[in-house]
Design a protein around this motif. Structure first.
Motif, PDB file in Angstrom:
ATOM      1  N   TYR A  73       0.799  -1.223   0.000  1.00 41.64           N
ATOM      2  CA  TYR A  73       0.000   0.000   0.000  1.00 41.64           C
ATOM      3  C   TYR A  73       0.836   1.281   0.000  1.00 41.64           C
ATOM      4  O   TYR A  73       0.599   2.176  -0.823  1.00 41.64           O
ATOM      5  N   PRO A  74       1.847   1.440   0.886  1.00 42.52           N
ATOM      6  CA  PRO A  74       2.640   2.677   0.849  1.00 42.52           C
ATOM      7  C   PRO A  74       3.381   2.863  -0.468  1.00 42.52           C
ATOM      8  O   PRO A  74       3.532   4.001  -0.942  1.00 42.52           O
ATOM      9  N   VAL A  75       3.824   1.759  -1.083  1.00 41.65           N
ATOM     10  CA  VAL A  75       4.549   1.854  -2.350  1.00 41.65           C
ATOM     11  C   VAL A  75       3.625   2.347  -3.461  1.00 41.65           C
ATOM     12  O   VAL A  75       3.957   3.275  -4.210  1.00 41.65           O
ATOM     13  N   VAL A  76       2.440   1.723  -3.560  1.00 41.36           N
ATOM     14  CA  VAL A  76       1.468   2.117  -4.598  1.00 41.36           C
ATOM     15  C   VAL A  76       1.074   3.582  -4.418  1.00 41.36           C
ATOM     16  O   VAL A  76       1.038   4.366  -5.383  1.00 41.36           O
ATOM     17  N   PHE A  77       0.804   3.955  -3.187  1.00 50.52           N
ATOM     18  CA  PHE A  77       0.370   5.317  -2.895  1.00 50.52           C
ATOM     19  C   PHE A  77       1.439   6.323  -3.290  1.00 50.52           C
ATOM     20  O   PHE A  77       1.141   7.367  -3.905  1.00 50.52           O
ATOM     21  N   SER A  78       2.699   6.031  -2.938  1.00 52.31           N
ATOM     22  CA  SER A  78       3.781   6.986  -3.215  1.00 52.31           C
ATOM     23  C   SER A  78       4.069   7.088  -4.704  1.00 52.31           C
ATOM     24  O   SER A  78       4.321   8.186  -5.216  1.00 52.31           O
ATOM     25  N   PRO A  80       5.541  12.403  -2.061  1.00 54.21           N
ATOM     26  CA  PRO A  80       5.460  10.942  -1.950  1.00 54.21           C
ATOM     27  C   PRO A  80       6.312  10.386  -0.822  1.00 54.21           C
ATOM     28  O   PRO A  80       5.912   9.413  -0.167  1.00 54.21           O
ATOM     29  N   LEU A  81       7.477  10.991  -0.568  1.00 57.80           N
ATOM     30  CA  LEU A  81       8.335  10.512   0.509  1.00 57.80           C
ATOM     31  C   LEU A  81       7.665  10.720   1.865  1.00 57.80           C
ATOM     32  O   LEU A  81       7.653   9.823   2.722  1.00 57.80           O
ATOM     33  N   PHE A  82       7.077  11.893   2.060  1.00 62.69           N
ATOM     34  CA  PHE A  82       6.403  12.199   3.314  1.00 62.69           C
ATOM     35  C   PHE A  82       5.229  11.253   3.543  1.00 62.69           C
ATOM     36  O   PHE A  82       5.036  10.720   4.643  1.00 62.69           O
ATOM     37  N   SER A 113      11.449   1.855   1.986  1.00 64.27           N
ATOM     38  CA  SER A 113      11.689   3.303   1.932  1.00 64.27           C
ATOM     39  C   SER A 113      13.022   3.625   1.280  1.00 64.27           C
ATOM     40  O   SER A 113      13.140   4.626   0.562  1.00 64.27           O
ATOM     41  N   SER A 114      14.029   2.778   1.514  1.00 61.46           N
ATOM     42  CA  SER A 114      15.333   2.995   0.876  1.00 61.46           C
ATOM     43  C   SER A 114      15.213   2.856  -0.637  1.00 61.46           C
ATOM     44  O   SER A 114      15.795   3.649  -1.397  1.00 61.46           O
ATOM     45  N   GLY A 115      14.458   1.843  -1.072  1.00 58.03           N
ATOM     46  CA  GLY A 115      14.219   1.690  -2.503  1.00 58.03           C
ATOM     47  C   GLY A 115      13.515   2.890  -3.098  1.00 58.03           C
ATOM     48  O   GLY A 115      13.827   3.337  -4.208  1.00 58.03           O
ATOM     49  N   LEU A 116      12.547   3.436  -2.338  1.00 61.50           N
ATOM     50  CA  LEU A 116      11.836   4.628  -2.804  1.00 61.50           C
ATOM     51  C   LEU A 116      12.773   5.828  -2.897  1.00 61.50           C
ATOM     52  O   LEU A 116      12.711   6.608  -3.868  1.00 61.50           O
ATOM     53  N   VAL A 117      13.658   5.992  -1.897  1.00 62.92           N
ATOM     54  CA  VAL A 117      14.612   7.102  -1.921  1.00 62.92           C
ATOM     55  C   VAL A 117      15.544   6.988  -3.126  1.00 62.92           C
ATOM     56  O   VAL A 117      15.829   7.983  -3.808  1.00 62.92           O
ATOM     57  N   VAL A 118      16.003   5.772  -3.403  1.00 63.73           N
ATOM     58  CA  VAL A 118      16.870   5.557  -4.571  1.00 63.73           C
ATOM     59  C   VAL A 118      16.119   5.917  -5.852  1.00 63.73           C
ATOM     60  O   VAL A 118      16.651   6.614  -6.733  1.00 63.73           O
ATOM     61  N   PHE A 119      14.868   5.453  -5.966  1.00 62.38           N
ATOM     62  CA  PHE A 119      14.066   5.751  -7.154  1.00 62.38           C
ATOM     63  C   PHE A 119      13.848   7.257  -7.309  1.00 62.38           C
ATOM     64  O   PHE A 119      13.990   7.819  -8.410  1.00 62.38           O
ATOM     65  N   LEU A 120      13.520   7.926  -6.200  1.00 63.22           N
ATOM     66  CA  LEU A 120      13.271   9.365  -6.250  1.00 63.22           C
ATOM     67  C   LEU A 120      14.550  10.138  -6.596  1.00 63.22           C
ATOM     68  O   LEU A 120      14.509  11.128  -7.327  1.00 63.22           O
ATOM     69  N   GLN A 121      15.682   9.667  -6.070  1.00 61.43           N
ATOM     70  CA  GLN A 121      16.954  10.351  -6.346  1.00 61.43           C
ATOM     71  C   GLN A 121      17.315  10.254  -7.833  1.00 61.43           C
ATOM     72  O   GLN A 121      17.746  11.225  -8.447  1.00 61.43           O
ATOM     73  N   PHE A 177      14.281  12.241  -9.971  1.00 65.03           N
ATOM     74  CA  PHE A 177      14.282  13.707  -9.861  1.00 65.03           C
ATOM     75  C   PHE A 177      15.694  14.292  -9.933  1.00 65.03           C
ATOM     76  O   PHE A 177      15.858  15.519  -9.862  1.00 65.03           O
ATOM     77  N   LYS A 178      16.715  13.406  -9.984  1.00 68.36           N
ATOM     78  CA  LYS A 178      18.112  13.849 -10.079  1.00 68.36           C
ATOM     79  C   LYS A 178      18.472  14.817  -8.945  1.00 68.36           C
ATOM     80  O   LYS A 178      19.046  15.890  -9.175  1.00 68.36           O
ATOM     81  N   VAL A 179      18.134  14.424  -7.722  1.00 69.13           N
ATOM     82  CA  VAL A 179      18.445  15.250  -6.552  1.00 69.13           C
ATOM     83  C   VAL A 179      19.849  14.901  -6.045  1.00 69.13           C
ATOM     84  O   VAL A 179      20.405  13.852  -6.403  1.00 69.13           O
ATOM     85  N   PRO A 180      20.453  15.765  -5.218  1.00 64.39           N
ATOM     86  CA  PRO A 180      21.813  15.502  -4.719  1.00 64.39           C
ATOM     87  C   PRO A 180      21.896  14.208  -3.908  1.00 64.39           C
ATOM     88  O   PRO A 180      20.916  13.751  -3.319  1.00 64.39           O
ATOM     89  N   TRP A 181      23.114  13.651  -3.857  1.00 70.98           N
ATOM     90  CA  TRP A 181      23.346  12.404  -3.131  1.00 70.98           C
ATOM     91  C   TRP A 181      23.111  12.556  -1.634  1.00 70.98           C
ATOM     92  O   TRP A 181      22.954  11.552  -0.924  1.00 70.98           O
ATOM     93  N   MET A 182      23.078  13.774  -1.148  1.00 60.85           N
ATOM     94  CA  MET A 182      22.863  13.993   0.282  1.00 60.85           C
ATOM     95  C   MET A 182      21.511  13.452   0.760  1.00 60.85           C
ATOM     96  O   MET A 182      21.298  13.238   1.949  1.00 60.85           O
TER      97      MET A 182
END
Length: 513
Positions: free
Chosen positions: A307-312, A325-327, A381-389, A392-397
């Motif tokens: 559910y959280p994955v589909v929603f995000s 989506p992260l929040f 959540s780590s997988g989601l952060v990797v996907f979002l990074q 969206f090409k956000v910084p590695w931080m």
């Protein structure tokens, strides 16, 4: 009818209460439809009202675009209603202690079925609300009778209710409980996904009406508005009330048919018996893998993971935002971490005190309940952060968020288990929502939102809006203190609380007889 009203009088109250605190107020199950109206119904009706008002003047043949959209929505919600409601009702027919008790009383089986249907309808009132509020919004925006719209909508909901009862009574004669639950979970995910997609994409519909992208939508809508389509009767009935009479006639027929078939229910588990081969296996995982299998095999375990994955993912493509989506994922999954931890501990209590007879330390019983939910959701959540990074090409931080999220999940697991052990006499195993009380769920959500605002939001602001923060605080030291220092400080405080509570929970479990 008198028997049904008596059952509802007690069934609508919270089903569990501590015998030691009889003066404590019960939370009515009517809270579910109230929340559904507040969270889904009112925003959706306002959104549809503005949309219908904007597109009502666009005519395609003998219909306007608003009529085509509302009949498509009605058909979709009718399908969602039946697909989510009748499997859920089938699953309540078996392994239900309340039904076993009612069967010993002079109460007709059809009354028991109708009673269970009403309780199920109340706890799954999202789809009803998503349908019930749209046709009146259509009537208001197009200048049609609001009274007829409300009456026809209510009648259609009752028709769908008794159709679902009829299907549940028929399928309940042979469908297994596990199959019903799988269908129910899938339908629930689809329902929420449809709600999110509609609320995100519907505002753009008006701007797309002149681009030639709607011919398929219009073609389907014109077919659905056929007088031979019962789902269209509430809309057609606003122009010709005879179709409301057809709805009433259908309701009466389904009423008698569903109650007649429900009298034949046995309320027992159905399924094909298969011979099981005896295979000797060795388990090297011990309690850890036992708890992992229990979490995955639980009736809503997979749902709470997906559910959280589909929603995000839906929010990624509809909002085109990194933060939203992260929040949302963190807030939803943190509550599920608490619930899963409590469920695993509650499962342990089913065979208690057998575990205490084994040469196993209480900490070895406790730790898997905390680590498994926190670890699984941290991986998600780590997988989601990797996907979002990457997307969206956000910084590695941004990967600094991963350890912070893991600490939040671990704290949620400890917090949820602490609440369970404090009031474990009030919990039930039948429904995960009853593992923790409604008040405790809201308490966990409040704490989680506060932690997310204090730990996740500052890091995202530091990554995305460092210049704006600098212009606000005028010094780089305060920007670093807010964006990095505050999350790290809160993380260290949570780690201290986690270690303190783990020792406390080990002692509490050790004292349980």
């Amino acid at each position: 009818m008198k028997e049904l009203l008596t059952l509802l009088k007690y069934g609508l109250r919270s089903p569990v209460i501590s015998p030691k605190k009889t003066n404590r107020k019960r939370i009515s199950n009517l809270l579910f439809p109230i929340l559904a109206v507040s969270v889904y119904g009112i925003p959706l009706s306002m959104l549809f009202y503005e949309t219908f008002k904007s597109i009502a003047q666009i005519h395609i043949g003998k219909y306007n675009l608003a009529s085509i959209i509302v009949v498509q929505w009605s058909a979709l919600m009718a399908l969602m209603f039946v697909l989510s409601f009748f499997p859920s009702l089938v699953s309540t027919f078996v392994k239900n202690d309340e039904i076993r008790l009612l069967l010993t009383m002079p109460i007709r089986r059809s009354t028991i079925v109708l009673y269970q249907a009403i309780l199920t309808l109340i706890t799954q009132s999202i789809v009803v609300v998503m349908y019930l509020f749209v046709v009146p919004s259509y009537a208001l925006s197009t200048g049609k009778s609001l009274v007829l719209a409300v009456v026809s909508s209510v009648l259609m909901c009752l028709v769908l209710l008794f159709l679902s009862i009829l299907l549940a009574s028929i399928f309940g004669l042979w469908m297994s409980r596990s199959s019903a639950k799988k269908m129910n979970i899938l339908s629930l995910i689809l329902t929420v996904a449809v709600f999110v997609l509609v609320t995100q994409l519907l505002p753009n519909l008006v701007s797309k009406t002149n681009t030639g992208t709607l011919p398929g939508l219009i073609n389907i809508g014109e077919r659905l508005l056929s007088p031979f389509n019962p789902v269209a009767w509430p809309i057609i009935g606003l122009e010709n009330p005879i179709y409301i009479v057809f709805l009433l006639t259908s309701l009466i027929m389904l009423w008698f048919a569903s109650l007649k078939v429900s009298e034949g229910l046995e309320f027992e588990e159905k399924g094909i018996k298969q011979k099981r081969k005896s295979v000797t296996t060795q388990s090297h995982g011990g309690i850890f893998f036992k708890d992992l299998r229990l979490m995955i095999r639980h009736e809503r375990g997979i749902f709470m993971l997906i559910y959280p994955v589909v929603f995000s993912v839906i929010f990624v493509f509809t909002t085109n935002s990194f933060t939203t989506p992260l929040f949302i994922t963190i807030i939803i999954s943190t509550m599920y971490v608490s619930l899963n931890t409590a469920i695993l501990m509650k499962q342990e209590f089913l065979s208690w005190p057998f575990m205490k007879l084994l040469p196993i330390d209480c900490s070895k019983v406790l730790m898997p309940k905390l680590i498994i939910p926190a670890g699984l959701y941290s991986v998600i959540s780590s997988g989601l952060v990797v996907f979002l990074q990457i997307y969206f090409k956000v910084p590695w931080m941004v990967y600094l968020l991963i350890p912070l999220i893991f600490v939040m999940y671990t704290f949620a697991a400890v917090f949820g288990l602490n609440l369970l052990l404090k009031e474990r006499e009030k919990t039930e195993m039948e429904n995960p929502a009853k593992i923790l009380s409604t008040g405790h769920v809201f308490l966990i959500e409040g704490v989680v939102i506060a932690l997310a605002l204090g730990m996740v939001l500052p890091v995202t602001l530091y990554i995305y809006a460092r210049q704006q923060l600098f212009s606000l605080f005028k010094t780089n030291f305060l920007v670093i203190l807010l964006g990095i220092g505050l999350p790290v400080l809160l993380c260290l405080i949570l780690i201290f609380i986690i270690f303190k509570y783990v020792k406390k929970l080990s002692l509490l479990i050790d004292r349980i007889e």
